[in-house]
Design a protein around this motif. Structure first.
Motif: not given
Length: 129
Positions: A1-10, A12-17, A45-50, A20-23
């Motif tokens: 079950m997701p904690n957050y849902v981000a609605n972004r325009s088509g 934008r890449p799926s990993h955008d921000n 979603f493998a944002l290696t800098e995090n 932030f939502y993982f945090d």
């Protein structure tokens, strides 16, 4: 079950921000009293800098990674004791699957319906003559 849902325009890449939502999700879980937090996602979603920051915070994560040549070489040169075969758990049936009764399927239901409709149409047209 997701904690957050981000609605972004088509466009934008799926990993955008995503970090932030993982945090936010990690913080929400910690505030609720959870000691263990796992993050999962595909290669986008493998944002290696995090990774180091999440690891220092005790967050466990599983993300896919593309098979880049340098990673393939590292994996192939690992000692046999450095890894083990992953055994997947057997998938449990959902409550809906448990409730659903098994019933025999018709061989070709659309053909049956079509023949019923055409026979009714033929009877109607022939009875008018």
């Amino acid at each position: 079950m997701p904690n957050y849902v981000a609605n972004r325009s088509g466009n934008r890449p799926s990993h955008d921000n995503a970090a932030f939502y993982f945090d936010l999700a990690v913080k929400r879980c910690r505030d609720a009293g959870f000691r263990k937090v796992d993050l999962r996602g595909d290669t986008d979603f493998a944002l290696t800098e995090n990774f180091d920051r999440w690891d220092d915070d005790g967050v466990e994560f599983v993300f896919g990674l593309d098979a880049m040549p340098n990673l393939v070489q590292i994996a192939e040169n690992l000692d046999g004791s450095a890894w083990k075969t992953m055994r997947r758990r057997r998938r449990l049936k959902t409550p809906r699957e448990l409730r659903r009764a098994k019933r025999p399927r018709e061989r070709n239901p659309p053909a049956k319906w079509l023949s019923m409709r055409t026979s009714v149409a033929i009877k109607r047209t022939t009875s008018r003559n």
